[in-house]
Scaffold this motif. Sequence first.
Motif, short mmCIF file in Angstrom:
data_model
loop_
_atom_site.label_atom_id
_atom_site.label_comp_id
_atom_site.label_asym_id
_atom_site.label_seq_id
_atom_site.Cartn_x
_atom_site.Cartn_y
_atom_site.Cartn_z
N SER A 251 16.81 2.30 68.04
CA SER A 251 16.27 1.75 66.81
C SER A 251 17.43 1.34 65.91
O SER A 251 18.49 1.96 65.91
N ALA A 252 17.21 0.26 65.14
CA ALA A 252 18.21 -0.17 64.17
C ALA A 252 17.92 0.41 62.78
O ALA A 252 18.55 0.02 61.80
N ASP A 253 16.99 1.34 62.71
CA ASP A 253 16.63 1.98 61.45
C ASP A 253 17.72 2.96 61.05
O ASP A 253 18.00 3.92 61.76
N ASP A 254 18.36 2.71 59.90
CA ASP A 254 19.40 3.63 59.41
C ASP A 254 18.91 4.45 58.22
O ASP A 254 19.70 4.91 57.41
N GLY A 255 17.60 4.63 58.13
CA GLY A 255 17.03 5.42 57.04
C GLY A 255 17.28 6.90 57.22
O GLY A 255 17.91 7.34 58.18
N PRO A 256 16.79 7.72 56.29
CA PRO A 256 17.04 9.16 56.32
C PRO A 256 16.48 9.82 57.58
O PRO A 256 15.62 9.28 58.28
N MET A 257 16.99 11.01 57.86
CA MET A 257 16.58 11.76 59.04
C MET A 257 15.12 12.19 58.93
O MET A 257 14.63 12.52 57.85
N SER A 258 14.43 12.18 60.06
CA SER A 258 13.03 12.60 60.08
C SER A 258 12.94 14.12 60.08
O SER A 258 13.88 14.83 60.49
N VAL A 259 11.81 14.64 59.66
CA VAL A 259 11.57 16.08 59.67
C VAL A 259 11.61 16.59 61.10
O VAL A 259 12.18 17.65 61.39
N ARG A 260 11.03 15.82 62.02
CA ARG A 260 11.01 16.25 63.42
C ARG A 260 12.42 16.42 63.97
O ARG A 260 12.73 17.42 64.62
N SER A 261 13.29 15.43 63.72
CA SER A 261 14.66 15.53 64.22
C SER A 261 15.39 16.72 63.61
O SER A 261 16.10 17.45 64.31
N ALA A 262 15.21 16.91 62.30
CA ALA A 262 15.88 18.02 61.63
C ALA A 262 15.43 19.36 62.21
O ALA A 262 16.25 20.25 62.47
N LEU A 263 14.13 19.51 62.41
CA LEU A 263 13.62 20.77 62.97
C LEU A 263 14.14 21.00 64.38
O LEU A 263 14.52 22.13 64.74
N GLU A 264 14.17 19.94 65.20
CA GLU A 264 14.65 20.10 66.57
C GLU A 264 16.13 20.51 66.60
O GLU A 264 16.52 21.40 67.36
N LEU A 265 16.94 19.85 65.78
CA LEU A 265 18.36 20.16 65.77
C LEU A 265 18.63 21.58 65.28
O LEU A 265 19.40 22.32 65.87
N LEU A 266 17.99 21.95 64.18
CA LEU A 266 18.24 23.27 63.60
C LEU A 266 17.70 24.38 64.50
O LEU A 266 18.33 25.44 64.65
N THR A 267 16.54 24.16 65.10
CA THR A 267 15.99 25.16 66.02
C THR A 267 16.87 25.34 67.23
O THR A 267 17.12 26.47 67.69
N ALA A 268 17.37 24.22 67.77
CA ALA A 268 18.25 24.29 68.93
C ALA A 268 19.55 25.02 68.59
O ALA A 268 20.06 25.82 69.38
N ALA A 269 20.11 24.75 67.40
CA ALA A 269 21.34 25.44 66.99
C ALA A 269 21.10 26.94 66.84
O ALA A 269 21.92 27.76 67.28
N TYR A 270 19.97 27.30 66.27
CA TYR A 270 19.64 28.72 66.09
C TYR A 270 19.47 29.41 67.43
O TYR A 270 19.84 30.58 67.59
N SER A 271 18.96 28.68 68.43
CA SER A 271 18.77 29.28 69.75
C SER A 271 20.11 29.58 70.43
O SER A 271 20.18 30.42 71.33
N VAL A 272 21.15 28.89 70.00
CA VAL A 272 22.49 29.13 70.56
C VAL A 272 23.16 30.30 69.86
O VAL A 272 23.78 31.16 70.49
N HIS A 273 23.02 30.37 68.54
CA HIS A 273 23.68 31.44 67.77
C HIS A 273 22.80 31.79 66.58
O HIS A 273 22.50 30.93 65.74
N LYS A 274 22.38 33.03 66.49
CA LYS A 274 21.47 33.48 65.43
C LYS A 274 22.12 33.38 64.05
O LYS A 274 21.44 33.36 63.02
N GLY A 275 23.44 33.31 64.00
CA GLY A 275 24.13 33.20 62.72
C GLY A 275 23.82 31.92 61.98
O GLY A 275 24.03 31.83 60.76
N PHE A 276 23.31 30.91 62.69
CA PHE A 276 22.96 29.66 62.02
C PHE A 276 21.72 29.82 61.13
O PHE A 276 21.43 28.94 60.32
N ALA A 277 21.00 30.94 61.25
CA ALA A 277 19.83 31.16 60.40
C ALA A 277 20.20 31.22 58.93
O ALA A 277 19.44 30.80 58.05
N GLU A 278 21.39 31.75 58.64
CA GLU A 278 21.83 31.87 57.25
C GLU A 278 22.79 30.75 56.83
O GLU A 278 23.39 30.82 55.74
#
Length: 342
Positions: A251-278
């Motif tokens: 996509s050529a859309d350079d608008g803000p990040m979607s809620v879905r993308s943010a949730l996926e990224l943050l959830t995936a990071a938390y699954s790697v290291h629980k310290g990302f929760a804080e």
Amino acid sequence: MKIAIVGAGICGSVLAYECIKRNLNVTVYEQDRQKQSCSYTAAGMLAPMAELESANTNVYKLGLRSLVLWPVLVDELTKLNHSIFYRDNGTLVLAHTQDTGSLAQFHSTLKRKLDDFDDCVSSVSASSLEPELKHFNHALHLKKEAQVDSHQVLTALHSVIAQQGEFNHSHVHTIGSHEVNGDYYDWVFDCRGLAAKDQLSLYGVRGERILLHAPEVNLQHMIRVMHPKYKLYIVPREDHHFIIGATEIESADDGPMSVRSALELLTAAYSVHKGFAEARIIRMDTGVRPTSLNHQPIVDVKEGLTRINGLYRHGYLLSPAVIEQALSDDLFQQKRQQRVNG
């Protein structure tokens, strides 16, 4: 020799710096340097082996050459009193238990494609390199990969250009052989990314990343997590800052990040290291990368005009090597010699 470079992303900026080193008269056209281009949203990963799964050997070989050139560039900028974060301790490739098949497939692909596999890749326990990742049993260490801080590099390059070259903030309405906006140059380099899609076959691939401050996380290696849907990356920076990214959207859309993308990224990071929760979210960035139909970098040379484009998500990985090739082109060197001879 008067050089015009249109575009001040990582490609145009490295090119301008290399031209200035060669004592060429450089003008960089960039209408708005404050605009956050895709070069600002990049993680700065110099990871040719991690990309080899989906990229061909040309990208890999250019990446290897850039791994040689980047430390030289960083050292030169450091000597000019610019602080550049650079680390070359490699990438750790992981997979959760349910995704070990993806890791095994990645291992097989690298072993098939790499002639020097044993020198470049080691099978390790993740905790042997990152003690805080004890829940990952098997991992691959891609030993020869590195990273740079994209913001620091661009800031340093722009500083050198401003001091020793020239920025022109005019809107660029015409580009041609030896010409930008009707002004004559000995050579013109078009590094505009997607703005050049009328002249080149390009499309946009959107990328998204999140910058976190996570004092409870002490990871020191770049991390890639294999997943059937996406490949998460975690890139450690200074002072417990981490870049989290994964998404690729055509996509050529350079608008803000979607809620879905943010949730996926943050959830995936938390699954790697629980310290990302804080962790604290410092910023969310999006960018659209210029991509050719075959995902190969474009270096199109005509008399008086070179178009460099299509670096896809490999902008930092490929720029030094692609620029080296472009400046070595016979037509460009002939023109330069003509100017030297008067």
